[in-house]
Design a protein around this motif. Structure first.
Motif: not given
Length: 329
Positions: A156-173
């Motif tokens: 949650f926290a990492t995704l929230q920060a990435a949304i605020e900074k408009s940064r692309v993310v990667a993760f295993d799903y």
């Protein structure tokens, strides 16, 4: 014993109740109906003790800047025996000239998604409707919020920060039925709470299409990349995500038979509609619903779909097998 309603929840309930009425509520209507007072009254708490609690709560809210108005008898304003209380919305609303930055609006949208229809109990919704219709029934509670802020997912926290900074993310799903997780790369646009579970909504870079991912199925850490995207893509993303989830739920429903008076009847009944053989419960994810239904044990029987019934049975058998293995040791 009286239900243990935290003081802050009782105060919130009181604020919402007083804002939902134009003509105001009498002290007795508040004590009989607002969650936090009502439970204590039903448990036998003396009326004078409840009145003192209300007076303390009223003064505490006023000290916080909440404009609680007292409306006395027009012929004798000093007679407060049948006084009504309300919060004038015009005095409590935000100034018309206030403005928010896009980042501030994103945070407000995120907070607002928590206080969705799922977090307001049926008691709350029914009570507000009664107040607005000016027909308060003492047997119906006016308000009773039960917000579920379940932000315990590690991602949650990492995704929230990435949304605020408009940064692309990667993760295993890891999706149900798959043996290994798959790498996903997205432009995260919004975090939304739906059916008490957090989802991240964004654009899947590999196909350039909107996708929604359940945070509970993210395996390992979320990696925030140095790649950025246009912040305007976030505009309205939360609403689009919730609309999409609601659309999926409307297209899928489970026919269930529920034992009356049980926890299953209480929780599932809030989001179900009646059917000839039981209730119909809409759902977004069959596996998540199977997890929930299995937790109710014999309180629920799945009529259809068969695929959901099979998943619930598999989970119950796994519990039995685990107990058998424990007994054998």
């Amino acid at each position: 014993m009286a239900a243990r309603i935290p003081a802050e929840e009782r105060l919130t309930n009181l604020v919402v109740a007083l804002m939902a009425t134009e003509i105001g509520l009498t002290k007795q209507q508040i004590l009989d109906n607002v969650s936090g007072y009502r439970q204590r009254a039903n448990a036998g708490t003396r009326s004078d003790a409840l009145e003192k609690m209300f007076e303390r709560d009223k003064e505490e809210l006023r000290s916080l800047g909440v404009p609680i108005e007292t409306i006395g008898d027009a012929s004798d304003p000093n007679d407060l025996r049948e006084a009504r209380y309300r919060i004038p919305q015009a005095e409590y609303d935000l100034p018309s000239d206030i403005e928010f930055t896009p980042a501030e609006l994103a945070v407000l949208r995120l907070a607002g998604s928590v206080w969705s229809a799922e977090s307001a109990s049926g008691d709350a919704q029914a009570g507000v409707r009664k107040i607005r219709a000016l027909g308060i029934d003492g047997d119906e509670p006016i308000i009773g919020f039960a917000p579920r802020i379940t932000a315990q997912d590690p991602a949650f926290a990492t995704l929230q920060a990435a949304i605020e900074k408009s940064r692309v993310v990667a993760f295993d799903y890891l999706k149900p039925g798959e043996d290994a997780p798959r790498r996903r790369t997205i432009r995260p646009l919004a975090l939304v709470d739906y059916e008490a579970r957090w989802h991240v909504f964004g654009i899947d870079v590999s196909v350039d299409e909107d996708r929604t991912f359940l945070l509970g199925r993210i395996v390992g850490d979320v990696v925030t990349t140095s790649t950025t995207f246009d912040a305007s893509l976030r505009d309205g993303a939360g609403e689009r995500a919730l609309t999409g989830l609601a659309r999926v739920a409307a297209e899928n429903s489970a026919l269930l038979e529920i034992t009356p008076g049980t926890e299953a009847a209480l929780r599932l009944g809030r989001r179900a509609r009646p059917a000839a053989q039981g209730i119909l419960v809409p759902f977004v994810d069959l596996h998540i619903l199977a997890d929930e239904l299995a937790s109710y044990g014999p309180e629920v029987r799945v009529v259809e779909p068969a695929s959901l019934r099979d998943e619930v049975i598999a989970r119950l058998r796994a519990v039995v097998d685990a107990h058998d293995e424990g007994d054998a040791r």
